[in-house]
Design a protein around this motif. Structure first.
Motif, short mmCIF file in Angstrom:
data_model
loop_
_atom_site.label_atom_id
_atom_site.label_comp_id
_atom_site.label_asym_id
_atom_site.label_seq_id
_atom_site.Cartn_x
_atom_site.Cartn_y
_atom_site.Cartn_z
N VAL A 66 0.84 -1.21 0.00
CA VAL A 66 0.00 0.00 0.00
C VAL A 66 0.87 1.26 0.00
O VAL A 66 0.60 2.22 -0.73
N VAL A 67 1.93 1.24 0.82
CA VAL A 67 2.85 2.38 0.85
C VAL A 67 3.50 2.59 -0.52
O VAL A 67 3.63 3.71 -1.01
N ALA A 73 2.27 1.72 -3.35
CA ALA A 73 1.23 2.19 -4.26
C ALA A 73 1.02 3.70 -4.11
O ALA A 73 0.82 4.42 -5.09
N VAL A 74 1.08 4.19 -2.87
CA VAL A 74 0.93 5.63 -2.63
C VAL A 74 2.09 6.40 -3.27
O VAL A 74 1.88 7.43 -3.93
N ALA A 75 3.31 5.88 -3.08
CA ALA A 75 4.47 6.52 -3.70
C ALA A 75 4.35 6.50 -5.22
O ALA A 75 4.65 7.48 -5.91
N PHE A 135 1.61 6.49 -6.89
CA PHE A 135 0.56 7.43 -7.30
C PHE A 135 1.13 8.83 -7.49
O PHE A 135 0.82 9.51 -8.47
N PHE A 136 1.98 9.27 -6.54
CA PHE A 136 2.56 10.61 -6.66
C PHE A 136 3.54 10.68 -7.83
O PHE A 136 3.63 11.71 -8.51
N ARG A 168 1.43 11.05 -10.90
CA ARG A 168 0.95 12.43 -11.07
C ARG A 168 2.05 13.33 -11.62
O ARG A 168 1.79 14.18 -12.49
N VAL A 183 -0.13 0.91 -9.37
CA VAL A 183 -0.81 1.53 -8.23
C VAL A 183 -2.10 0.78 -7.90
O VAL A 183 -2.38 0.48 -6.73
N THR A 235 -2.41 -1.50 -4.49
CA THR A 235 -3.42 -1.12 -3.51
C THR A 235 -4.36 -2.28 -3.20
O THR A 235 -4.61 -2.61 -2.03
#
Length: 261
Positions: A9-10, A12-14, A16-17, A20, A244, A248
């Protein structure tokens, strides 16, 4: 199992950024006009006529061949290559011994012990010989030539090692670890190399210079074409979006499964 899920999950968050940021770079390239040096000079002239001499700012893409600054070419540290820009780094590879649950484990690790990026400005020149200054601003250009990539085993010399004529302090080598060797890497931009640059053109020091935007924005310097960069960002965005979503979902399933059981 929940630890693996949480790490996914961590990650996936990284991701995601990063996704972007990749999308933002792509949109910046699509939305920014490629301007010739004469066009930029004309726009600067209009700015001067309006009483804003020294205050010209224009986000633009420029294309040209790398050209040395008036003081001449640089010489890279490792390969002694004549260039307009270079970067090098030295990494120490070492082995540590750890004890867990009464067992002895050996782990190989890497740490950076030296690095440098040239700060001197250079220029791009068009087919007519007109130049535009480039402020490197510590950026890492994309797809540049790698001139050095070698590993040298550490042979031991009283607990210290010499890098570029000076000895690294004892504490850099660490305690309770064994140095395996050093990895040397270097990258350069040679004169004449075609460059694509996305940044902010200004006249703060007089002549036009392209650099990192003052108020935020992307600054890209690459040996690839704009189309190649766009294709790369599109592909990267697709891979990241898949990663991602997958990271997740799998991470949440693992965490929930561990809680339930």
């Amino acid at each position: 199992m929940w630890i693996v899920g949480a790490l996914l999950v961590v990650a996936a968050v990284a991701g995601f950024f990063w996704m972007r940021h990749t999308k933002s770079e792509l949109h910046a390239m699509i939305g920014t006009e490629t301007l010739s040096i004469p066009e930029l000079e004309r726009l600067r002239g209009i700015s001067d006529e309006l009483g804003a001499k020294g205050g010209f700012r224009k986000t633009a893409e420029v294309v040209g061949a790398a050209h040395a600054r008036p003081e001449g070419l640089l010489t890279s540290e490792l390969s002694k290559t004549e260039c307009v820009w270079y970067r090098f780094q030295v990494e120490r590879q070492y082995e540590t011994v750890e004890y867990r649950d009464g067992k002895r484990y050996r782990t190989k690790r890497t740490e950076q012990v030296a690095s440098h990026t040239s700060w001197e400005g250079y220029a791009v020149v068009d087919q007519e010989g007109r130049t535009l200054g480039v402020d490197p601003n510590g950026t890492k250009p994309d797809a540049v030539e790698q001139t050095v990539n070698r590993f040298e085993p550490y042979r031991g010399n009283g607990g210290s090692v010499e890098v570029f004529g000076f000895k690294l302090p004892q504490f850099v080598l660490g305690s309770g670890s064994t140095t395996i060797g050093y990895q040397y890497k270097e990258w350069v931009i040679r004169p004449g190399r075609r460059l694509y640059i996305l940044g902010e053109v200004h006249d703060k020091i007089g002549p036009l210079v392209i650099s990192k935007p003052e108020n935020g924005g992307h600054y890209l310097v690459s040996t690839r074409t704009e189309q190649e960069l766009r294709d790369d960002r599109v592909q990267r965005h697709k891979f990241l979006s898949i990663g991602v979503i997958a990271g997740t979902l799998i991470g949440i399933v693992l965490v929930v499964a561990d809680i339930v059981t």
